[in-house]
Design an enzyme around this catalytic site. Sequence first.
Site, PDB file in Angstrom:
ATOM      1  CG  ASN A   1      -1.839  -1.301   1.155  1.00 57.64           C
ATOM      2  OD1 ASN A   1      -1.955  -2.163   0.135  1.00 57.64           O
ATOM      3  ND2 ASN A   1      -2.597  -1.366   2.211  1.00 57.64           N
TER       4      ASN A   1
ATOM      5  CB  THR B   1     -15.414  39.298 -30.706  1.00 55.71           C
ATOM      6  OG1 THR B   1     -16.132  40.257 -31.600  1.00 55.71           O
ATOM      7  CG2 THR B   1     -14.143  39.875 -30.208  1.00 55.71           C
ATOM      8  CG  HIS B   2     -19.458  37.450 -31.157  1.00 54.35           C
ATOM      9  ND1 HIS B   2     -20.491  37.069 -30.317  1.00 54.35           N
ATOM     10  CD2 HIS B   2     -18.798  38.726 -30.557  1.00 54.35           C
ATOM     11  CE1 HIS B   2     -20.556  37.940 -29.389  1.00 54.35           C
ATOM     12  NE2 HIS B   2     -19.726  38.860 -29.665  1.00 54.35           N
TER      13      HIS B   2
ATOM     14  CB  SER C   1      -9.836  12.863 -49.839  1.00 56.18           C
ATOM     15  OG  SER C   1     -10.750  12.298 -50.223  1.00 56.18           O
TER      16      SER C   1
ATOM     17  CE  LYS D   1     -11.532  16.619 -47.972  1.00 57.89           C
ATOM     18  NZ  LYS D   1     -12.645  16.983 -47.277  1.00 57.89           N
TER      19      LYS D   1
ATOM     20  CG  ASN E   1      -8.660  15.729 -45.418  1.00 56.45           C
ATOM     21  OD1 ASN E   1      -9.158  16.772 -45.758  1.00 56.45           O
ATOM     22  ND2 ASN E   1      -9.057  14.578 -46.040  1.00 56.45           N
TER      23      ASN E   1
ATOM     24  CD  GLU F   1      -9.818  16.819 -39.303  1.00 56.32           C
ATOM     25  OE1 GLU F   1     -10.927  16.473 -39.674  1.00 56.32           O
ATOM     26  OE2 GLU F   1      -8.873  16.351 -40.249  1.00 56.32           O
TER      27      GLU F   1
ATOM     28  CE1 TYR G   1      -4.114   0.273  -2.970  1.00 60.16           C
ATOM     29  CE2 TYR G   1      -5.038  -1.798  -2.324  1.00 60.16           C
ATOM     30  CZ  TYR G   1      -4.596  -0.886  -3.124  1.00 60.16           C
ATOM     31  OH  TYR G   1      -4.320  -1.861  -4.359  1.00 60.16           O
TER      32      TYR G   1
ATOM     33  CD  GLN H   1      -4.785  -3.736  -9.642  1.00 60.31           C
ATOM     34  OE1 GLN H   1      -4.154  -4.263  -8.442  1.00 60.31           O
ATOM     35  NE2 GLN H   1      -5.260  -4.580 -10.426  1.00 60.31           N
TER      36      GLN H   1
END
Length: 466
Positions: free
Chosen positions: A113, A158-159, A280, A286, A288, A293, A320, A325
């Site tokens: 322990n 912003t936004h 792709s 493409k 990617n 991601e 304990y 574990q």
Amino acid sequence: MSKQKKLWGGRFKQETLPLVEEYTQSVEFDKELYLEDIKGSMAHAKMLGKVGLLSEEEVQAILNGLEQIKAEIESGQFAWSKKLEDVHMNIEQRLTEIIGDAGKKLHTGRSRNDQVALDFRLFVDKCLSQWQQALTSLIATLNTMAKEQQETLLPGYTHLQPAQPVSLAQHLLAYAHMFKRDYERIVDVKQRVRVSPLGAAALAGSTYSLNPFLVAQEVGFEQVFANSMDAVSDRDFVAESLFVATLIQMHLSRLCEEIILWANPCFGFLKLPDEYATGSSIMPQKKNPDVAEIMRGKTGRVYGNLIALLTILKGLPLTYNRDLQEDKEPFLDTHKTIYNSLILMKGMLAKIEFNAQNMLLALKKGYLNATELADYLVLKGIPFRDAHHITGKLVGIAEEKGVGLEDLELKEMQAVCPQIESDVFQVLDYRQAVKRRNTPGGTGPLSVSKQIEEIDKWLKENGGSV
Ligand code: ARG
């Protein structure tokens, strides 16, 4: 080895069911802690020697045996056995095989322990140092990029709508500051990780004359546990570390999101390095941003690992419990994720190519000098509400013509507002708009170069390469 005697098997008559053995073993994943287990055992053996519970020869035999085991593990010769449950018993059993009775004495005054609590603290501390190193290296990269991009302008949002022009350096430095806070959070957490629990024994301390301070000193920890029951059941240090990790991954994920957006041809602000992108299988045009991601996606498991641990801990009575574990796999998974993400982010950033031309076009398209024009009109004595209205009207005219405000003729502007004079063009210059924002922490060049200098200084003080 199927009839191998369990180290705790004295009172047991029946063998453990195979599925129970498989279900309860942890060696499959806690063998990653072998270095810490050996370090902790060496410290314990030396302490036992110093307080007279082991002879000098016994201590030496244990140290040599443990060195040999380390070499066996590192050369791949060590035969890990699930029957021996965990890293601790695998190593102890092998030690006794190598050195005989002295090996059986190693566990004097110690329980698994307090042993596992020490091993895990040492391991978490090592991982936290690795995160710090990867963080400083990422911060250094961001700071270097900021140095190169002080003159590059782009819309600040912003936004997610174009708001005001900023320098790319200012944008990059915002992330450097986030990762710097993450680093500093680790410094704080480490104070509570680097506490030695050895000497708490099973839960109540020991009848032997152990010296926990010698063990702490030997493993390089500054502090020793204050309460034996707390020492063997506390996993706050893991929870705190996992929380720090969630913030790191969240910060990375935000940066990934921007990289993904900026790589989109609609923005066209950057080109991804080939090494960090994929194509792709069906659409030949493409490219990617898979690394960004996946990194953004991995935030899910990093958050999940924190929740998993908090849930494991909730409702555990002192002290304990074997539930504990289950603390290792979430941490191991988060460690691997965080560390690799930090390394990959640094590598990807260093190879990104920015497109300053497209950034400038986005400034024009977004009329990011409109606030400047309104402020200019206010300085000419026009009330702010009217200035806002006039500016809006001029934006409408420019929009219809498909040009920027700065591309309108002076006469066209004066037709809307006669107070506008030729000095307006200086105001409409994006560079001027950025230059004038030199308030502390602002996007102005003076503020930006001050930030860069301060981060360089901080990196030097914290062992990061500049
Ligand atoms: N493998 C165990 C863990 O990780 C080690 C401690 C076991 N202690 C016990 N009393 N069974 O928690």
